[in-house]
Design a protein around this motif. Structure first.
Motif, short mmCIF file in Angstrom:
data_model
loop_
_atom_site.label_atom_id
_atom_site.label_comp_id
_atom_site.label_asym_id
_atom_site.label_seq_id
_atom_site.Cartn_x
_atom_site.Cartn_y
_atom_site.Cartn_z
N GLY A 72 0.80 -1.23 0.00
CA GLY A 72 0.00 0.00 0.00
C GLY A 72 0.83 1.27 0.00
N ILE A 73 1.98 1.23 0.66
CA ILE A 73 2.78 2.47 0.72
C ILE A 73 3.93 2.47 -0.29
CG2 ILE A 73 2.21 2.96 3.14
CD1 ILE A 73 5.09 2.06 3.86
N ALA A 74 4.08 1.36 -1.04
CA ALA A 74 5.22 1.26 -1.98
C ALA A 74 5.20 2.40 -2.98
CB ALA A 74 5.17 -0.09 -2.70
N ASN A 75 6.31 3.07 -3.09
CA ASN A 75 6.51 4.10 -4.11
C ASN A 75 5.55 5.30 -4.02
OD1 ASN A 75 8.46 4.54 -5.99
ND2 ASN A 75 7.16 3.93 -7.71
N THR A 76 5.03 5.56 -2.84
CA THR A 76 4.10 6.69 -2.72
C THR A 76 4.85 8.01 -2.51
OG1 THR A 76 3.88 6.06 -0.39
CG2 THR A 76 2.07 5.46 -1.84
N ASP A 77 4.15 9.10 -2.83
CA ASP A 77 4.69 10.45 -2.63
C ASP A 77 4.29 11.01 -1.27
OD1 ASP A 77 5.64 11.40 -5.46
OD2 ASP A 77 3.74 10.34 -5.75
N VAL A 78 3.16 10.52 -0.76
CA VAL A 78 2.63 11.03 0.51
C VAL A 78 2.05 9.85 1.28
CG1 VAL A 78 0.90 12.53 1.59
CG2 VAL A 78 1.98 13.25 -0.55
N ILE A 79 2.38 9.78 2.57
CA ILE A 79 1.74 8.78 3.45
C ILE A 79 1.04 9.56 4.55
CG2 ILE A 79 2.02 6.74 4.89
CD1 ILE A 79 4.73 6.26 3.58
N MET A 80 -0.26 9.37 4.63
CA MET A 80 -1.05 10.06 5.65
C MET A 80 -1.46 9.02 6.69
SD MET A 80 -4.24 12.39 4.44
CE MET A 80 -3.50 13.48 3.26
N MET A 81 -0.96 9.14 7.89
CA MET A 81 -1.28 8.16 8.93
C MET A 81 -2.48 8.64 9.75
SD MET A 81 0.98 5.91 8.29
CE MET A 81 0.64 4.76 9.63
N LEU A 82 -3.27 7.68 10.23
CA LEU A 82 -4.47 8.04 11.01
C LEU A 82 -4.43 7.39 12.38
CD1 LEU A 82 -7.19 7.31 8.29
CD2 LEU A 82 -6.30 9.57 8.92
N ARG A 83 -5.07 8.04 13.31
CA ARG A 83 -5.25 7.48 14.65
C ARG A 83 -6.38 6.45 14.60
NH1 ARG A 83 -8.70 8.80 18.95
NH2 ARG A 83 -9.81 10.25 17.60
N ILE A 84 -6.31 5.42 15.43
CA ILE A 84 -7.43 4.48 15.53
C ILE A 84 -8.52 5.15 16.37
CG2 ILE A 84 -8.18 2.22 16.36
CD1 ILE A 84 -5.32 1.25 16.02
N GLN A 85 -9.70 5.32 15.77
CA GLN A 85 -10.77 6.08 16.43
C GLN A 85 -11.60 5.14 17.33
OE1 GLN A 85 -12.01 9.41 14.27
NE2 GLN A 85 -9.79 9.44 14.01
N LYS A 86 -10.97 4.72 18.42
CA LYS A 86 -11.62 3.74 19.31
C LYS A 86 -12.99 4.22 19.77
CE LYS A 86 -7.43 1.82 21.26
NZ LYS A 86 -6.53 1.85 22.40
N GLU A 87 -13.12 5.54 19.97
CA GLU A 87 -14.38 6.08 20.49
C GLU A 87 -15.54 5.91 19.51
OE1 GLU A 87 -11.80 7.77 19.44
OE2 GLU A 87 -12.32 9.68 18.52
N ARG A 88 -15.22 5.60 18.24
CA ARG A 88 -16.29 5.42 17.25
C ARG A 88 -16.50 3.95 16.89
NH1 ARG A 88 -16.70 10.67 16.21
NH2 ARG A 88 -14.76 11.79 15.90
N MET A 89 -15.83 3.05 17.60
CA MET A 89 -15.89 1.63 17.25
C MET A 89 -16.64 0.81 18.28
SD MET A 89 -12.05 0.70 16.25
CE MET A 89 -11.22 1.55 14.95
N LYS A 90 -17.20 -0.31 17.80
CA LYS A 90 -17.71 -1.30 18.75
C LYS A 90 -16.47 -1.93 19.37
CE LYS A 90 -20.07 -3.78 15.71
NZ LYS A 90 -20.15 -4.23 14.61
#
Ligand code: NCD
Length: 299
Positions: free
Chosen positions: A204-222
Motif C-alpha cells: 500500500g505504501i510502496a513508491n508513494t509520494d505522501v503517506i497520511m497516517m491516522l489514529r485508531i478512532q476507538k471512540e467510534r468503534m464497537k
C-alpha cells in the motif's frame, strides 16, 4: 456560503483557497474583514488544533470569538443543538464553527437556519472535516503541486475517519488518480470511494509520494472491532524501515492527535520527512483563508 464538506468543492475553489492561505502565510495580519463580527465556537467533541487554530484565524481577521460552554448551557436542560444555534443566531452571531458527533449536523443546521449566519463544519461524525482536508492538501501543494501525478496512501482507520473521507473527496477533486486506503479489512470503508484498497501495508505504501497516517478512532468503534494493538502495530506502524518503501522524498503526514508508538514511531513522527507540525502551522492560515472566502461573499 457555508463550509460543510469537500465533496462539492471545485478544483478552482480549492486553488483559490491555497492562494489565500499562502498570502496569509506571508502576512497574517493583512485584513480586518471580520471586525465587528462575532463567531461562536460550539465544540461537542474534544479538540486541540482545530479549535485553537479556528480561534486564532478568526481573531487575526478581527472577529470577536465566543466559546459556548456546553456543559453550563441550556442544552443541559434539554434544548436541542438546533435550538441552541437558532437562539444564538437571534443575537446576531455571524458565524458558527461546529464540531459534533453526528455526520449530518452542520447540513441540518444550514437547512433550518433563519439568519444569514455562516456555518463551518469543524468535524462532523465519521464523514466530514473539510478544513483539515484543505490544510492537508495545501501542505502537500507546497511540496508537490502536481496532484495528478501523485500517489497518496491514507493508512489506518479510514472507515471511521472524517479526515480520511474529506481528504479523499478533496484530493480527488484536485485530480489525484492514485489514491490508496491501507489498513486491516475492518478498517477499510465498505465502498472503495474511488480509491485502491490495500490490506498489505508494504504494498500500500510502496513508491508513494505522501503517506497520511491516522489514529485508531476507538471512540467510534464497537469494542469487538478494536484490534489487538500489538498485532496492529506489527502490521501497520510506520517506522523508518517501512518508510524506505515509499519514494525517498515522500511526505509523512498525520492530522493529529498522534498516538506515538502505535501508528507511527517517534523517529518517523519527528523525522526529516515529517510535515506534521507544518500541517498544524498551515491550519491557521488555511482557516483564515476559509473565513475570508466565506465572509467576503457576504459583506
Ligand atoms: C481529527 C478529528 O478530530 O477528526 N483531528 C483533527 O481534527 N486534527 C482526527 C482524530 O481525532 O484522530
Amino acid at each position: 456560503m457555508h463550509l460543510i464538506d469537500t465533496k462539492h468543492l471545485k478544483k478552482q475553489t480549492i486553488l483559490k483557497l491555497f492562494a489565500l492561505a499562502s498570502s496569509f502565510k506571508k502576512n497574517p495580519w493583512q485584513t480586518d474583514l471580520l471586525k465587528h463580527k462575532t463567531i461562536a465556537m460550539l465544540f461537542f467533541e474534544n479538540s486541540t488544533r482545530t479549535r485553537v487554530s479556528f480561534e486564532l484565524a478568526a481573531k487575526r481577521l478581527g472577529a470577536s470569538v465566543i466559546h459556548v460552554d456546553l456543559a453550563s448551557s441550556s442544552m443541559q436542560k434539554g434544548e436541542t443543538v438546533l435550538d441552541t444555534v437558532l437562539t444564538l443566531s437571534a443575537m446576531n452571531i455571524d458565524g458558527f464553527i461546529i464540531r459534533h458527533q453526528e455526520d449530518t449536523l452542520c447540513q441540518f443546521i444550514v437547512d433550518h437556519l433563519k439568519t444569514p449566519a455562516v456555518i463551518i463544519n469543524a468535524g462532523n461524525g465519521t464523514q466530514s472535516h473539510p478544513s483539515q482536508a484543505l490544510l492537508d492538501a495545501f501542505t502537500i501543494h507546497e511540496h508537490k503541486p502536481n496532484f495528478a501525478e501523485l500517489s497518496i496512501a491514507i493508512v489506518g482507520d479510514s472507515q471511521h475517519s472524517r479526515v480520511a473521507h474529506s481528504n479523499i473527496h478533496c484530493l480527488q477533486n484536485l485530480g489525484v488518480k492514485d489514491l490508496r486506503l491501507v489498513g486491516p479489512q475492518n478498517f477499510l470503508p465498505d465502498n472503495d470511494l474511488g480509491c485502491k484498497l490495500f490490506t498489505d501495508f508494504n504494498k500500500g505504501i510502496a513508491n508513494t509520494d505522501v503517506i497520511m497516517m491516522l489514529r485508531i478512532q476507538k471512540e467510534r468503534m464497537k469494542s469487538s472491532d478494536i484490534p489487538d494493538m500489538t498485532e496492529y502495530t506489527a502490521s501497520y506502524q510506520l517506522n523508518e524501515t517501512k518508510l524506505k518503501l515509499a519514494k525517498a522524498d515522500a511526505l509523512v503526514m498525520h492530522p493529529g492527535p498522534i498516538n506515538r508508538g502505535i501508528e507511527i514511531t517517534d523517529a518517523v513522527a519527528d523525522g526529516r520527512q515529517s510535515v506534521i507540525l507544518q500541517q498544524v502551522q498551515n491550519g491557521v492560515f488555511m482557516r483564515q483563508a476559509i473565513l475570508q472566502w466565506l465572509f467576503e461573499k457576504r459583506i
